[in-house]
Structure formats: C-alpha cells, structure tokens
Design a protein around this motif. Structure first.
Motif, PDB file in Angstrom:
ATOM      1  N   LEU A 197       0.848  -1.205   0.000  1.00 30.88           N
ATOM      2  CA  LEU A 197       0.000   0.000   0.000  1.00 30.88           C
ATOM      3  C   LEU A 197       0.877   1.247   0.000  1.00 30.88           C
ATOM      4  O   LEU A 197       0.652   2.188  -0.760  1.00 30.88           O
ATOM      5  CB  LEU A 197      -0.924   0.003   1.226  1.00 30.88           C
ATOM      6  N   VAL A 198       1.918   1.215   0.850  1.00 31.38           N
ATOM      7  CA  VAL A 198       2.817   2.379   0.917  1.00 31.38           C
ATOM      8  C   VAL A 198       3.497   2.575  -0.438  1.00 31.38           C
ATOM      9  O   VAL A 198       3.594   3.693  -0.948  1.00 31.38           O
ATOM     10  CB  VAL A 198       3.859   2.185   2.049  1.00 31.38           C
ATOM     11  N   GLU A 199       3.927   1.469  -1.041  1.00 35.05           N
ATOM     12  CA  GLU A 199       4.594   1.590  -2.352  1.00 35.05           C
ATOM     13  C   GLU A 199       3.642   2.106  -3.426  1.00 35.05           C
ATOM     14  O   GLU A 199       4.067   2.750  -4.377  1.00 35.05           O
ATOM     15  CB  GLU A 199       5.196   0.248  -2.770  1.00 35.05           C
ATOM     16  N   ALA A 200       2.350   1.817  -3.253  1.00 38.51           N
ATOM     17  CA  ALA A 200       1.363   2.307  -4.237  1.00 38.51           C
ATOM     18  C   ALA A 200       1.016   3.769  -3.987  1.00 38.51           C
ATOM     19  O   ALA A 200       0.176   4.334  -4.678  1.00 38.51           O
ATOM     20  CB  ALA A 200       0.106   1.448  -4.174  1.00 38.51           C
ATOM     21  N   GLY A 201       1.628   4.358  -2.955  1.00 43.22           N
ATOM     22  CA  GLY A 201       1.422   5.791  -2.707  1.00 43.22           C
ATOM     23  C   GLY A 201       0.406   6.072  -1.623  1.00 43.22           C
ATOM     24  O   GLY A 201       0.016   7.229  -1.414  1.00 43.22           O
ATOM     25  N   ALA A 202      -0.050   5.011  -0.905  1.00 41.95           N
ATOM     26  CA  ALA A 202      -1.045   5.242   0.155  1.00 41.95           C
ATOM     27  C   ALA A 202      -0.444   6.134   1.234  1.00 41.95           C
ATOM     28  O   ALA A 202       0.749   6.054   1.519  1.00 41.95           O
ATOM     29  CB  ALA A 202      -1.476   3.910   0.762  1.00 41.95           C
ATOM     30  N   VAL A 203      -1.313   6.949   1.834  1.00 42.50           N
ATOM     31  CA  VAL A 203      -0.856   7.843   2.894  1.00 42.50           C
ATOM     32  C   VAL A 203      -1.160   7.170   4.235  1.00 42.50           C
ATOM     33  O   VAL A 203      -2.309   6.793   4.495  1.00 42.50           O
ATOM     34  CB  VAL A 203      -1.569   9.206   2.794  1.00 42.50           C
ATOM     35  N   ARG A 204      -0.130   7.010   5.041  1.00 47.81           N
ATOM     36  CA  ARG A 204      -0.324   6.406   6.353  1.00 47.81           C
ATOM     37  C   ARG A 204      -0.834   7.484   7.312  1.00 47.81           C
ATOM     38  O   ARG A 204      -0.223   8.541   7.429  1.00 47.81           O
ATOM     39  CB  ARG A 204       1.021   5.870   6.857  1.00 47.81           C
ATOM     40  N   MET A 205      -1.977   7.215   7.949  1.00 50.03           N
ATOM     41  CA  MET A 205      -2.524   8.222   8.859  1.00 50.03           C
ATOM     42  C   MET A 205      -2.681   7.607  10.241  1.00 50.03           C
ATOM     43  O   MET A 205      -3.231   6.516  10.371  1.00 50.03           O
ATOM     44  CB  MET A 205      -3.903   8.679   8.383  1.00 50.03           C
ATOM     45  N   ARG A 206      -2.238   8.295  11.243  1.00 46.73           N
ATOM     46  CA  ARG A 206      -2.388   7.809  12.607  1.00 46.73           C
ATOM     47  C   ARG A 206      -3.751   8.263  13.127  1.00 46.73           C
ATOM     48  O   ARG A 206      -4.032   9.454  13.179  1.00 46.73           O
ATOM     49  CB  ARG A 206      -1.235   8.403  13.440  1.00 46.73           C
ATOM     50  N   LEU A 207      -4.604   7.265  13.442  1.00 47.09           N
ATOM     51  CA  LEU A 207      -5.926   7.641  13.930  1.00 47.09           C
ATOM     52  C   LEU A 207      -5.818   8.006  15.412  1.00 47.09           C
ATOM     53  O   LEU A 207      -5.158   7.290  16.130  1.00 47.09           O
ATOM     54  CB  LEU A 207      -6.893   6.473  13.741  1.00 47.09           C
ATOM     55  N   ARG A 208      -6.400   8.948  15.927  1.00 46.29           N
ATOM     56  CA  ARG A 208      -7.092  10.051  15.347  1.00 46.29           C
ATOM     57  C   ARG A 208      -6.237  11.316  15.300  1.00 46.29           C
ATOM     58  O   ARG A 208      -6.741  12.387  15.087  1.00 46.29           O
ATOM     59  CB  ARG A 208      -8.304  10.346  16.215  1.00 46.29           C
ATOM     60  N   ASP A 239      -3.735  10.523  19.645  1.00 47.35           N
ATOM     61  CA  ASP A 239      -2.980   9.430  19.007  1.00 47.35           C
ATOM     62  C   ASP A 239      -3.349   8.119  19.685  1.00 47.35           C
ATOM     63  O   ASP A 239      -3.024   7.898  20.840  1.00 47.35           O
ATOM     64  CB  ASP A 239      -1.478   9.716  19.155  1.00 47.35           C
ATOM     65  N   PHE A 240      -4.047   7.250  18.960  1.00 50.90           N
ATOM     66  CA  PHE A 240      -4.451   5.975  19.548  1.00 50.90           C
ATOM     67  C   PHE A 240      -3.518   4.836  19.177  1.00 50.90           C
ATOM     68  O   PHE A 240      -3.801   3.670  19.435  1.00 50.90           O
ATOM     69  CB  PHE A 240      -5.891   5.636  19.142  1.00 50.90           C
ATOM     70  N   GLY A 241      -2.449   5.146  18.500  1.00 49.73           N
ATOM     71  CA  GLY A 241      -1.424   4.138  18.260  1.00 49.73           C
ATOM     72  C   GLY A 241      -1.726   3.200  17.104  1.00 49.73           C
ATOM     73  O   GLY A 241      -1.011   2.222  16.911  1.00 49.73           O
ATOM     74  N   PHE A 242      -2.778   3.443  16.352  1.00 54.79           N
ATOM     75  CA  PHE A 242      -2.970   2.603  15.166  1.00 54.79           C
ATOM     76  C   PHE A 242      -3.179   3.464  13.933  1.00 54.79           C
ATOM     77  O   PHE A 242      -3.648   4.589  14.012  1.00 54.79           O
ATOM     78  CB  PHE A 242      -4.073   1.553  15.339  1.00 54.79           C
ATOM     79  N   ASP A 243      -2.794   2.863  12.806  1.00 51.16           N
ATOM     80  CA  ASP A 243      -2.759   3.613  11.558  1.00 51.16           C
ATOM     81  C   ASP A 243      -3.880   3.183  10.624  1.00 51.16           C
ATOM     82  O   ASP A 243      -4.421   2.089  10.728  1.00 51.16           O
ATOM     83  CB  ASP A 243      -1.429   3.383  10.828  1.00 51.16           C
ATOM     84  N   GLN A 244      -4.141   4.051   9.695  1.00 52.39           N
ATOM     85  CA  GLN A 244      -5.100   3.776   8.624  1.00 52.39           C
ATOM     86  C   GLN A 244      -4.396   4.208   7.342  1.00 52.39           C
ATOM     87  O   GLN A 244      -3.588   5.129   7.382  1.00 52.39           O
ATOM     88  CB  GLN A 244      -6.325   4.640   8.899  1.00 52.39           C
ATOM     89  N   PHE A 245      -4.695   3.538   6.233  1.00 53.00           N
ATOM     90  CA  PHE A 245      -4.043   3.902   4.971  1.00 53.00           C
ATOM     91  C   PHE A 245      -5.062   4.538   4.043  1.00 53.00           C
ATOM     92  O   PHE A 245      -6.167   4.026   3.910  1.00 53.00           O
ATOM     93  CB  PHE A 245      -3.420   2.676   4.298  1.00 53.00           C
ATOM     94  N   ALA A 246      -4.660   5.621   3.403  1.00 54.31           N
ATOM     95  CA  ALA A 246      -5.599   6.289   2.497  1.00 54.31           C
ATOM     96  C   ALA A 246      -5.042   6.239   1.085  1.00 54.31           C
ATOM     97  O   ALA A 246      -3.910   6.667   0.836  1.00 54.31           O
ATOM     98  CB  ALA A 246      -5.800   7.739   2.941  1.00 54.31           C
ATOM     99  N   LEU A 247      -5.850   5.699   0.190  1.00 57.62           N
ATOM    100  CA  LEU A 247      -5.501   5.672  -1.239  1.00 57.62           C
ATOM    101  C   LEU A 247      -6.795   5.510  -2.018  1.00 57.62           C
ATOM    102  O   LEU A 247      -7.844   5.236  -1.433  1.00 57.62           O
ATOM    103  CB  LEU A 247      -4.497   4.562  -1.563  1.00 57.62           C
ATOM    104  N   SER A 248      -6.720   5.709  -3.324  1.00 58.12           N
ATOM    105  CA  SER A 248      -7.955   5.607  -4.100  1.00 58.12           C
ATOM    106  C   SER A 248      -8.398   4.153  -4.162  1.00 58.12           C
ATOM    107  O   SER A 248      -7.584   3.240  -4.028  1.00 58.12           O
ATOM    108  CB  SER A 248      -7.731   6.140  -5.518  1.00 58.12           C
ATOM    109  N   ARG A 249      -9.675   3.956  -4.399  1.00 57.68           N
ATOM    110  CA  ARG A 249     -10.192   2.585  -4.500  1.00 57.68           C
ATOM    111  C   ARG A 249      -9.530   1.824  -5.663  1.00 57.68           C
ATOM    112  O   ARG A 249      -9.119   0.677  -5.494  1.00 57.68           O
ATOM    113  CB  ARG A 249     -11.717   2.660  -4.639  1.00 57.68           C
ATOM    114  N   PRO A 250      -9.391   2.453  -6.875  1.00 55.17           N
ATOM    115  CA  PRO A 250      -8.721   1.701  -7.939  1.00 55.17           C
ATOM    116  C   PRO A 250      -7.286   1.308  -7.568  1.00 55.17           C
ATOM    117  O   PRO A 250      -6.832   0.219  -7.920  1.00 55.17           O
ATOM    118  CB  PRO A 250      -8.742   2.668  -9.133  1.00 55.17           C
ATOM    119  N   ALA A 251      -6.591   2.170  -6.833  1.00 51.62           N
ATOM    120  CA  ALA A 251      -5.209   1.817  -6.458  1.00 51.62           C
ATOM    121  C   ALA A 251      -5.211   0.651  -5.468  1.00 51.62           C
ATOM    122  O   ALA A 251      -4.379  -0.258  -5.544  1.00 51.62           O
ATOM    123  CB  ALA A 251      -4.497   3.030  -5.863  1.00 51.62           C
TER     124      ALA A 251
END
Ligand SMILES: Cc1cc2nc3c(=O)[nH]c(=O)nc-3n(C[C@H](O)[C@H](O)[C@H](O)COP(=O)(O)OP(=O)(O)OC[C@H]3O[C@@H](n4cnc5c(N)ncnc54)[C@H](O)[C@@H]3O)c2cc1C
Length: 606
Positions: free
Chosen positions: A216-227, A244-256
């Motif tokens: 996901l990171v290689e595809a350009g996803a943005v790592r976001m620390r919730l919240r 900062d709850f210590g867990f991450d979420q990844f943001a990228l487009s659905r096609p990616a």
C-alpha cells in the motif's frame, strides 16, 4: 529437477522478517521516532519477498505443468477416450513448459498467442471434462502470470486468493475488463468516490495478503495515525480532540487499492481470472439442494458453463443467489432496508503546497435532524485529495464546481471549504446515488444450498459515508477462508459451510449496522425504528460526550468504529455505567434539543 515440494521454509522466513519489521515499526512509533527508515527497510525486504513470490509462482507453474504432462501421457485411457482433446492438451502442456523455461518477451508473446489459440480450440466437454477444465484453468493462469500487472479487485479477489491459494483451483469471473493501471471499472461505479480503508479492514487484508501494508505504501497510500491525523467535526465537538491511539489507517484511491490486491492474487498460479465474463445463472446440483457451477456469457455473448464445488457470490447485489433460491423453490432471506436516498458527489484536487499541517484528512459529520449534509477529505496517492460531499433524502448532490463549493460552504465549519477553495481540481465531478442500506438475514434461514456463499455487499450494504463496506468484506473473506481451512479434513468440507459463515459474521456486522440504524434519526428516513431507538440515540450521544472528555472511552469508541473491536465493547459494564451516568444529563434527552444546545454553545465559543 530439484523443484520445491512446499514453501513452508520460505514462508516461515518471510514471516519472521515481516514480524521483525513490524516490531521495529511499532517500537519506533511508540517511542515517537521517525518510521521512515523502517519503511525503507520494509521496502527492501519487500523487494526480496517479491522475488521469492516470483520464484514460488514459477515453481508452482512448472510443477503443475509437469504433473499434467505426467497424468496425460501415462494414461492411455485418456487418449483413447478423448481422441480430439488429447492432442490439443499435449500441445498446450508443451507450450506452458516452454513459457516456463523461456521468458523472453518475443517468446512469451508467441507462446501466449499459441496458448490463447489452444485454449479456444480445446473442447471443454467429454468424459474427462473436469480434468480438461482444470488444465485449461491452469493454462489461462499461466498467461496473466507472465504478462502484466493489472487492475482491480473486489471481494471476489480476496476470496479467490485465500481459497485458491491452498491448492484448489479458483476462478474469478468479473463482468468488466481489468485495466492495467489503477482505474475505475464500469461494474464498480462507486470506485470514483472516496473510499476509506478502516484499520480493521486493513488488518483483515494483512491476514489475506501478509505484508500488504508495504504494498500500500509503495502504491502511494498515505499512512494516517488515527485520530491524530484525522479531524472529526461532530456537532457540539467541532472538532473532537485529535488524539494518538497508536494505530494507523491507509488512504488511497479505491482503484489503487484494487490494483494492489489484484497484483497479489495474480501471483497465485492456480487462480484463473475471467474478465468480461458475466455470470448469468447458478447451476443447481442434480438433487437441487446445492450449487454445481455457474453459467456465464463471455465478451462476445457466447455462453459457457463452469463446474464448481463452491460458488462465492461477491456480485455486490446478491442477485445470482436470490434468483437461484427462487429457482430451486428455497426460502429467501428477509431484507431489512433503511431508505436514505443518499446522493454523493466527489472531486479530486491536487493537495496544495500550503495545505493545513494539523490534519491529513477531515470528516465533517452532519447536524441531524435538520441537515444530513456531510463532507470528507481523504488524501490519496499522487499528493491528491479525494473530496466527497453527500446528502440524504432525495436532495441532489452538486454536479458542477460552483455547486460543489457552495455545498462545502454550507457546513457548520469552514475547514473543507477553506482547504479546497484555491486547490486545483483534477478531472470531473463524479456522482452516485444510493437508495438504501440493506441487511439480508441469511443467518435466519433454516437451510441454505450447499456450495454457495454470498459475501460482502451481497449480505449487507452499509451507508457509504461510514466507509465500512470494503473493510467488512475483507473481514468476511478472512472468516470464510479460516472456516474453509478448518474444514479441509472433513469428509464433506462444504456441508454447513455457508451456515457457519453466516453465524460467524454476525458480530462483524453489528457495529456497522448499528451506525446504519442511526440514519433513522431523520424523520425522512424510511424503515422501522427499533422499539428502544430513542434510548440507543441517547446512549450514542452520551458516549460521544464521554469520549470527548475521556481518552480511554474515546479509544474504545474509535476502535469499534475502525472495526478493530466488536460493538459489544461499547456495552461492557464499566463503560456502560459511565455512559448511563452521562445520559442523565438533561440536554441529551431530545436529539433536536441536544444538537441545538450544542450548536448554540459552540457559536458562543467562536
Ligand atoms: C459512493 C460510495 C462510497 C463508498 N465509500 C466507501 C468507503 O469509503 N469505504 C468502504 O469500505 N466502502 C465504501 N463503499 C462501499 C464499498 O464500495 C462496498 O461495500 C464494497 O465495494 C463491497 O464489495 P463487493 O465485492 O461486495 O461488491 P463490489 O465491490 O460492488 O464488487 C462487485 C463485483 O461483482 C461484479 N459483478 C456483478 N454482477 C456480476 C455478474 N453477474 N457476473 C460477474 N461479475 C459480476 C462487478 O462487476 C464487481 O466487480 C462505498 C460505496 C459507495 C456507493
């Protein structure tokens, strides 16, 4: 020839490396250190994994091809019984072997052409039809495995990957063609809209595709620390405290995201893709108590049949399953619908150089019951923002940029409007309409056809704005794979599989369906209000207020919302008693009054 019999030693060492990298990453983030060096290390080990995966693919391809040659050439009955089929099968086996040994582009192209030709020539019917079909599937799998890294995925891919991986042939029929680069498909029009992958969904993907975070990171996803990195604007709490709850979420487009998953699935030599094949019907077993395969139409409208022991309906609408239940005279599940008539509009913007630094994404929740207008900004690959605006109950979503900006300006808070007002838009505004959320009670049926499992949106479609559908689908795929695995040694592993699946996914559905029920807060929403609805709403409002004050409650609430914990975590006695104490607060009594009071309070503060 020294071919590996199994990959256990390779898998074990890759798992050790992954686990060491994950430990490093978690240590670095717990201690507030920069995780970028860990990401670089993970990228390097990922490349090694890629080579290992490539080796495994080649090894499996060669072993399977050789085993077919062996099976066919040492079985004189086969030639006698199949005078037409045998020569084609022999030529096809030789072609696959050649492809395995000589991978130059010219040779690959020539062999692929030969394979396509042979696949089409090979009769798929006759006394040894099953062997021939398995072999054709194998031949087809050899073609994409050698040619391209292509397109999208859906729940069907996740299921095919996990079940097909364990030595069973899997066929993944897709209505669409599969684009080579990330791009929305006609069959998934929602893919043009913001698609958040929740932490619980990402964890399920990790089970299905170990190490996918790196992809996901290689595809350009943005790592976001919730919240910490997401700004949640909720009436009365605009915004909720960023923690900062210590867990991450990844943001990228659905096609990616589809492309990342699809590339993983393509590595499995025993999984065959059938793009542009529309399933038209499920085929009943001779006793009509189960499914024996599917009928489909290919791109030219030519019909075909595919025998199958297990059919997973990931069509998003359950139509094949429901039609089949009708056809065999079996009871259909009751469907609970919550009519929201939701309209979506999404635009993509380049992230401006002077973008705010205190958030990476924003959710602006509506102000019920007066307004259902909601906005989301999520980052995506290529330094872009996906911005979705939506509204319920038949109000139209904006179709042009002026309307888009005016809609964003109508929110309680100017965060989204300010962020995009000078940003450069990329492409058109996409729109989508969704009439209702739907829950089909498959778990309440007395019996269900053997060899059929509906999954994903076919079982439950949630309100899109909550961003749960893909994550729940990934969790369900993981449940199905685990069930399948645990039943492998049984005499009939498929007996009762669907019933067990429906049972096991109920706790996964509860949290997102509870959110769906909350839409009934609007008088215009269609659907039956539960008898204790007002109490539920009060509980929810008190919970938010407690969460704003108390980080531990906040963490539990967001772990549930991120599908990392079941809904029952919000009913645990200690938490429940604190929430009930909060419920005694007078301004929580009526939703209208509650939101009005909070909004007035807030205006005074600004
Ligand atoms: C506007 C919008 C925004 C959303 N945002 C989010 C979000 O932020 N996060 C999130 O997790 N979820 C989101 N969702 C929900 C998410 O898109 C779905 O929950 C998810 O895609 C369900 O996966 P599925 O595999 O069940 O169905 P789909 O992804 O819809 O896939 C169904 C597949 O089946 C194929 N198909 C259908 N019929 C046939 C046939 N007869 N033969 C062969 N193939 C067939 C289709 O072509 C398609 O490839 C959103 C939905 C919408 C509408």
């Amino acid at each position: 020839m020294g071919l590996l019999q199994n990959y256990d030693p390779l898998n074990a060492s890759m798992a050790q490396i992954d686990s060491a990298v994950a430990q490093l990453r978690s240590k670095a983030s717990n201690e507030g250190l920069d995780v970028a060096p860990v990401d670089r290390l993970a990228a390097a080990t990922g490349r090694e994994e890629e080579l290992t995966e490539r080796f495994k693919t080649d090894n499996a391809l060669l072993r399977n091809s050789l085993s077919y040659v062996g099976l066919l050439s040492t079985n004189p009955d086969f030639v006698e019984r199949n005078p037409l089929l045998a020569p084609s099968v022999g030529a096809l086996a030789a072609a696959i072997l050649q492809l395995t040994l000589d991978s130059s582009p010219q040779s690959s192209q020539a062999v692929q052409n030969r394979l396509v030709e042979l696949v089409e020539q090979t009769p798929a019917e006759g006394p040894d039809e099953r062997t021939a079909q398995a072999f054709i599937a194998h031949a087809r799998s050899a073609i994409p495995a050698r040619t391209s890294a292509s397109g999208p995925t859906s729940t069907a891919d996740l299921v095919a990957r996990r079940i097909g991986f364990r030595g069973v042939s899997a066929c993944n029929a897709q209505r669409d063609s599969l684009p080579g680069a990330p791009a929305p498909r006609l069959g998934t029009p929602q893919a043009r809209h913001t698609h958040g992958l929740l932490a619980g969904g990402c964890r399920a993907l990790e089970h299905l595709f170990p190490g996918i975070e790196l992809d996901l990171v290689e595809a350009g996803a943005v790592r976001m620390r919730l919240r910490r990195d997401m700004r949640f604007e909720v009436p009365g709490f605009d915004p909720l405290p960023q923690r900062d709850f210590g867990f991450d979420q990844f943001a990228l487009s659905r096609p990616a995201l589809e492309r990342v998953c699809r590339r993983r699935v393509e590595r499995e030599p025993n999984i065959e893709f059938r793009p542009r094949s529309r399933v038209t019907e499920l085929i009943a077993s001779p006793d009509s108590r189960g499914v024996a395969g599917v009928r489909f139409e290919d791109t030219r409208g030519a019909p075909g049949n595919l025998a199958a022991d297990l059919v997973v309906d990931a069509s998003g609408r359950a139509s094949p399953t429901l039609r089949f239940l009708d056809a065999i005279g079996s009871a259909k599940p009751t469907a609970t619908e919550i009519g929201i008539d939701q309209a979506y509009a999404t635009a993509v913007f380049e992230t401006p150089g002077d973008a705010p630094t205190d958030w990476l994404g924003v959710v602006h929740a509506p102000t019920p019951p007066g307004s259902s207008r909601l906005g989301i900004i999520l980052p995506m690959e290529g330094r872009r923002w996906s911005v979705s605006l939506c509204v319920n109950h038949g109000e139209a979503s904006p179709s042009d940029i002026d309307g888009f900006m005016a809609f964003a300006k109508s929110f309680r808070m100017p965060t989204i409007y300010n962020a995009i007002r000078s940003a450069k838009r990329v492409g058109d505004i996409a729109r989508f309409g969704m009439p209702c959320s739907v829950l089909r009670a498959f778990d309440k049926l007395d019996c269900f056809p053997r060899g059929l499992v509906p999954i994903g949106d076919s079982v439950c479609r949630f309100p899109p704005v909550q961003g749960q559908g893909m994550s729940v689908a990934a969790q369900e795929a993981h449940v199905l794979a685990s069930l399948f695995e645990s039943r492998r040694e049984r005499g009939d592993p498929l007996y009762g599989l669907a019933e067990a699946f429906f049972r096991e996914i109920q706790p996964l559905l509860e949290a997102p369906w509870t959110v769906a029920i909350n839409d009934l807060l609007y008088p215009q929403t269609r659907g039956e209000r539960p008898p204790d609805f007002e109490t539920r709403l009060q509980y929810g409002r008190a919970l938010i207020r407690l969460a704003a004050e108390d980080p531990e409650t906040d963490r539990i609430l967001f772990e549930v919302r991120s599908l990392l914990r079941p809904q029952s975590a919000l009913r645990e006695p200690r938490l429940a008693s604190r929430v009930k104490a909060m419920m005694a607060t007078a301004d929580l009594v009526s939703p209208t009054r509650y939101y009005r009071v909070r909004a007035v309070d807030q205006e005074k503060q600004h």
